[in-house]
Scaffold this active site. Sequence first.
Site, PDB file in Angstrom:
ATOM      1  N   HIS A  44       0.876  -1.187   0.000  1.00 42.09           N
ATOM      2  CA  HIS A  44       0.000   0.000   0.000  1.00 42.09           C
ATOM      3  C   HIS A  44       0.913   1.237   0.000  1.00 42.09           C
ATOM      4  O   HIS A  44       1.708   1.421  -0.916  1.00 42.09           O
ATOM      5  CB  HIS A  44      -0.926  -0.101   1.215  1.00 42.09           C
ATOM      6  CG  HIS A  44      -2.076   0.867   1.260  1.00 42.09           C
ATOM      7  ND1 HIS A  44      -2.500   1.584   0.178  1.00 42.09           N
ATOM      8  CD2 HIS A  44      -2.907   1.231   2.287  1.00 42.09           C
ATOM      9  CE1 HIS A  44      -3.538   2.346   0.526  1.00 42.09           C
ATOM     10  NE2 HIS A  44      -3.801   2.154   1.814  1.00 42.09           N
ATOM     11  N   HIS A  48      -2.597  -2.175  -9.682  1.00 43.88           N
ATOM     12  CA  HIS A  48      -3.589  -1.550  -8.813  1.00 43.88           C
ATOM     13  C   HIS A  48      -4.802  -2.450  -8.657  1.00 43.88           C
ATOM     14  O   HIS A  48      -5.139  -3.197  -9.570  1.00 43.88           O
ATOM     15  CB  HIS A  48      -4.041  -0.187  -9.367  1.00 43.88           C
ATOM     16  CG  HIS A  48      -4.580   0.699  -8.311  1.00 43.88           C
ATOM     17  ND1 HIS A  48      -5.891   0.657  -7.900  1.00 43.88           N
ATOM     18  CD2 HIS A  48      -3.984   1.645  -7.536  1.00 43.88           C
ATOM     19  CE1 HIS A  48      -6.073   1.538  -6.942  1.00 43.88           C
ATOM     20  NE2 HIS A  48      -4.923   2.155  -6.689  1.00 43.88           N
ATOM     21  N   ARG A  82      -2.561  10.205 -11.530  1.00 44.20           N
ATOM     22  CA  ARG A  82      -1.680  10.814 -10.529  1.00 44.20           C
ATOM     23  C   ARG A  82      -0.217  10.564 -10.897  1.00 44.20           C
ATOM     24  O   ARG A  82       0.660  11.357 -10.571  1.00 44.20           O
ATOM     25  CB  ARG A  82      -1.984  10.267  -9.130  1.00 44.20           C
ATOM     26  CG  ARG A  82      -3.398  10.563  -8.655  1.00 44.20           C
ATOM     27  CD  ARG A  82      -3.716   9.817  -7.367  1.00 44.20           C
ATOM     28  NE  ARG A  82      -3.647   8.380  -7.548  1.00 44.20           N
ATOM     29  CZ  ARG A  82      -3.800   7.482  -6.592  1.00 44.20           C
ATOM     30  NH1 ARG A  82      -4.037   7.894  -5.345  1.00 44.20           N
ATOM     31  NH2 ARG A  82      -3.732   6.192  -6.852  1.00 44.20           N
ATOM     32  N   ASP A 141       2.693   5.607  -7.055  1.00 46.10           N
ATOM     33  CA  ASP A 141       3.983   5.562  -6.366  1.00 46.10           C
ATOM     34  C   ASP A 141       5.194   5.538  -7.296  1.00 46.10           C
ATOM     35  O   ASP A 141       6.328   5.578  -6.825  1.00 46.10           O
ATOM     36  CB  ASP A 141       4.024   4.336  -5.443  1.00 46.10           C
ATOM     37  CG  ASP A 141       2.944   4.408  -4.392  1.00 46.10           C
ATOM     38  OD1 ASP A 141       2.828   5.453  -3.743  1.00 46.10           O
ATOM     39  OD2 ASP A 141       2.185   3.431  -4.228  1.00 46.10           O
ATOM     40  N   ARG A 188      -3.333  11.810   3.289  1.00 46.30           N
ATOM     41  CA  ARG A 188      -4.552  11.000   3.416  1.00 46.30           C
ATOM     42  C   ARG A 188      -5.329  11.267   4.700  1.00 46.30           C
ATOM     43  O   ARG A 188      -6.518  10.959   4.791  1.00 46.30           O
ATOM     44  CB  ARG A 188      -4.208   9.529   3.268  1.00 46.30           C
ATOM     45  CG  ARG A 188      -5.425   8.805   2.802  1.00 46.30           C
ATOM     46  CD  ARG A 188      -5.301   7.863   1.694  1.00 46.30           C
ATOM     47  NE  ARG A 188      -5.039   8.290   0.374  1.00 46.30           N
ATOM     48  CZ  ARG A 188      -5.022   7.438  -0.645  1.00 46.30           C
ATOM     49  NH1 ARG A 188      -5.298   6.181  -0.448  1.00 46.30           N
ATOM     50  NH2 ARG A 188      -4.761   7.859  -1.855  1.00 46.30           N
TER      51      ARG A 188
HETATM   52  N1  NMX Z   1       4.502  -6.722  -9.450  1.00 48.60           N
HETATM   53  C1  NMX Z   1       4.486  -8.067  -9.300  1.00 48.60           C
HETATM   54  N2  NMX Z   1       3.349  -8.795  -9.197  1.00 48.60           N
HETATM   55  C2  NMX Z   1       2.203  -8.123  -9.294  1.00 48.60           C
HETATM   56  C3  NMX Z   1       2.151  -6.726  -9.499  1.00 48.60           C
HETATM   57  C4  NMX Z   1       3.369  -6.029  -9.567  1.00 48.60           C
HETATM   58  N3  NMX Z   1       3.414  -4.713  -9.700  1.00 48.60           N
HETATM   59  N4  NMX Z   1       0.844  -6.353  -9.565  1.00 48.60           N
HETATM   60  C5  NMX Z   1       0.122  -7.481  -9.394  1.00 48.60           C
HETATM   61  N5  NMX Z   1       0.925  -8.542  -9.230  1.00 48.60           N
HETATM   62  C6  NMX Z   1       0.535  -9.925  -8.934  1.00 48.60           C
HETATM   63  C7  NMX Z   1      -0.182  -9.968  -7.581  1.00 48.60           C
HETATM   64  O1  NMX Z   1       0.739 -10.068  -6.525  1.00 48.60           O
HETATM   65  C8  NMX Z   1      -1.050 -11.176  -7.731  1.00 48.60           C
HETATM   66  O2  NMX Z   1      -0.256 -12.329  -7.511  1.00 48.60           O
HETATM   67  P1  NMX Z   1      -0.852 -13.590  -6.700  1.00 48.60           P
HETATM   68  O3  NMX Z   1      -2.023 -14.071  -7.495  1.00 48.60           O
HETATM   69  O4  NMX Z   1       0.296 -14.540  -6.659  1.00 48.60           O
HETATM   70  O5  NMX Z   1      -1.263 -13.067  -5.358  1.00 48.60           O
HETATM   71  C9  NMX Z   1      -1.450 -11.141  -9.191  1.00 48.60           C
HETATM   72  O6  NMX Z   1      -0.455 -10.358  -9.861  1.00 48.60           O
HETATM   73  C10 NMX Z   1      -2.813 -10.539  -9.443  1.00 48.60           C
HETATM   74  O7  NMX Z   1      -2.866  -9.282  -8.806  1.00 48.60           O
HETATM   75  P2  NMX Z   1      -3.880  -8.139  -9.273  1.00 48.60           P
HETATM   76  O8  NMX Z   1      -5.263  -8.713  -9.209  1.00 48.60           O
HETATM   77  O9  NMX Z   1      -3.444  -7.566 -10.560  1.00 48.60           O
HETATM   78  O10 NMX Z   1      -3.625  -7.023  -8.181  1.00 48.60           O
HETATM   79  P3  NMX Z   1      -4.122  -6.938  -6.649  1.00 48.60           P
HETATM   80  O11 NMX Z   1      -5.378  -6.185  -6.639  1.00 48.60           O
HETATM   81  O12 NMX Z   1      -4.101  -8.274  -5.969  1.00 48.60           O
HETATM   82  O13 NMX Z   1      -2.932  -6.094  -5.981  1.00 48.60           O
HETATM   83  C11 NMX Z   1      -1.372  -4.316  -5.796  1.00 48.60           C
HETATM   84  C12 NMX Z   1      -2.779  -4.720  -6.248  1.00 48.60           C
HETATM   85  C13 NMX Z   1      -1.258  -2.807  -5.871  1.00 48.60           C
HETATM   86  C14 NMX Z   1      -1.153  -4.763  -4.329  1.00 48.60           C
HETATM   87  C15 NMX Z   1      -0.331  -4.997  -6.729  1.00 48.60           C
HETATM   88  O14 NMX Z   1      -0.509  -4.532  -8.041  1.00 48.60           O
HETATM   89  C16 NMX Z   1       1.101  -4.761  -6.281  1.00 48.60           C
HETATM   90  O15 NMX Z   1       1.591  -5.490  -5.417  1.00 48.60           O
HETATM   91  N6  NMX Z   1       1.801  -3.727  -6.853  1.00 48.60           N
HETATM   92  C17 NMX Z   1       3.147  -3.383  -6.448  1.00 48.60           C
HETATM   93  C18 NMX Z   1       3.118  -2.625  -5.118  1.00 48.60           C
HETATM   94  C19 NMX Z   1       2.592  -1.223  -5.315  1.00 48.60           C
HETATM   95  O16 NMX Z   1       3.045  -0.481  -6.157  1.00 48.60           O
HETATM   96  N7  NMX Z   1       1.619  -0.871  -4.457  1.00 48.60           N
HETATM   97  C20 NMX Z   1       1.050   0.500  -4.435  1.00 48.60           C
HETATM   98  C21 NMX Z   1      -0.445   0.543  -4.788  1.00 48.60           C
HETATM   99  C22 NMX Z   1      -1.003   1.927  -4.684  1.00 48.60           C
HETATM  100  N8  NMX Z   1      -0.937   2.444  -3.317  1.00 48.60           N
HETATM  101  O17 NMX Z   1      -0.204   3.368  -3.085  1.00 48.60           O
HETATM  102  O18 NMX Z   1      -1.578   1.916  -2.391  1.00 48.60           O
HETATM  103  C1  MLT Z   2      -4.227   4.512  -3.939  1.00 48.43           C
HETATM  104  O1  MLT Z   2      -4.154   5.702  -3.632  1.00 48.43           O
HETATM  105  O2  MLT Z   2      -3.950   4.098  -5.075  1.00 48.43           O
HETATM  106  C2  MLT Z   2      -4.625   3.577  -2.913  1.00 48.43           C
HETATM  107  O3  MLT Z   2      -4.971   4.051  -1.705  1.00 48.43           O
HETATM  108  C3  MLT Z   2      -4.766   2.160  -3.201  1.00 48.43           C
HETATM  109  C4  MLT Z   2      -6.196   1.850  -3.559  1.00 48.43           C
HETATM  110  O4  MLT Z   2      -6.945   2.713  -3.970  1.00 48.43           O
HETATM  111  O5  MLT Z   2      -6.544   0.655  -3.388  1.00 48.43           O
END
Ligand code: NMX
Ligand code: MLT
Length: 392
Positions: free
Chosen positions: A232, A273, A282, A328, A354
């Site tokens: 997150h 995401h 953003r 990010d 936030r």
């Molecule tokens: N890098 C590697 N693997 C990824 C990524 C990524 N950027 N995005 C998704 N996946 C994987 C995810 O871990 C999941 O694997 P598993 O089935 O083994 O659990 C699979 O792809 C399907 O995930 P999604 O349905 O596309 O995404 P989900 O909604 O579960 O997760 C995040 C969303 C944001 C947690 C994920 O995209 C992620 O881990 N991104 C990298 C971390 C990041 O940048 N987070 C910031 C988000 C915004 N914020 O600030 O909160």
């Molecule tokens: C964001 O700003 O992208 C987040 O707080 C993550 C989300 O909306 O799930």
Amino acid sequence: MSEENDKEVLFEVTEDHLDTGLRGVPVGTCRTSFVDPKKGVHYCGYPVGDLADMDPEDVIFLLFEKRLPNRQESQDFRHELAQRAARLPTGALRVLESLTPSSGHPMDWLSIGIQALGVAETTGDIRADGLNLISRMPELMATIFRLRGGRGLPEVASEPERGMVENFVHLLGMDGVDAERMTRTLRVFLVLHMDHGGGNLSTFTGKAVASGWASLYASISSAMNALSGPLHGRANQSCLEFVQRIGTSDEAEVESFVRKELAARRPIYGFGHAVLRAEDPRAAAQFKLGEEICPDDENFQTVKTLRIVAPRVLSENPKISNPNANVDIASGTLLNAVGFHKPDYYTTFFGWARVAGISAQILDERNARGGRGTPIYRPKYYAADPTIRRLE
Ligand code: NMX
Ligand code: MLT
């Protein structure tokens, strides 16, 4: 079906939805913002990109009042925040002085600091507590920087009439930084990060805690703990850390780095995401700001390459719903470029922003149902072993 039960079916829950982190399951309504999967977040109807250059104080007014202020209202609101900041109870943040400067993560300090502000003064009026906390965030943030700073940032008197960001930069008293560039970057950063719909983890956590009538401070502190995870809010820290590890903007080298990270089962921070299905506006707004404030910065060159390369590589995995850049991707690069060289502080800026959106959403939920508030959160869980018990 009787007329009163003849409601639109919004979503059908099947067993496949269990244990998916409530992904996509409708929970409620949100008055402050809405996230369109392709067009990104809108604050009270305004696309966030259109608000990026506004005064953060005006955007806070928008989140609370659901409309932008006129000139007089804007001035009055800034004055109200300044007055609230000036009434910060003496010694409220002294508890932070008892922590070892090098210990814990700055997000832990932020969470403790927010609780400390609540200990010093909680009125029980959610609007007043929310605005008090928002108004006092610059001083809390600066205190964390100063106490953990090591090199001994000076103790400077707060001047809240300057504006929130301007006062924070003043309180830092950092030598050798371009205060104007730092202020400009932080103002945009705050506006872009203030709110993101009702269901993101930190907001949801804050509202869930608040639904049990916990105080605004306890609720926001819980929200900050939720924000502190690397999937997150802390992704902004992790993202700059790996951008610095990449250390090049050569496309082939960046691609090889991304592939190695994936092979090591590490996330590619700054991409993907839960809701968005296109590049985050953003992110686009921050790339635009980067072209203005640090076009030649090495890290900026690297994230520009990552923006092209990572979506291509991530798209090879059909499981990844959104391979594009999120909020990010570039924020750490910009913060570093204007003088914040320690990535572990970056999530505290996200948290600072936030606090505004989450406080406004908690206020809306407390005012719901004619003032009775949204009921205490209590979703249903099925027994993992149905032979023991089918339903809770
Ligand atoms: N890098 C590697 N693997 C990824 C990524 C990524 N950027 N995005 C998704 N996946 C994987 C995810 O871990 C999941 O694997 P598993 O089935 O083994 O659990 C699979 O792809 C399907 O995930 P999604 O349905 O596309 O995404 P989900 O909604 O579960 O997760 C995040 C969303 C944001 C947690 C994920 O995209 C992620 O881990 N991104 C990298 C971390 C990041 O940048 N987070 C910031 C988000 C915004 N914020 O600030 O909160
Ligand atoms: C964001 O700003 O992208 C987040 O707080 C993550 C989300 O909306 O799930």
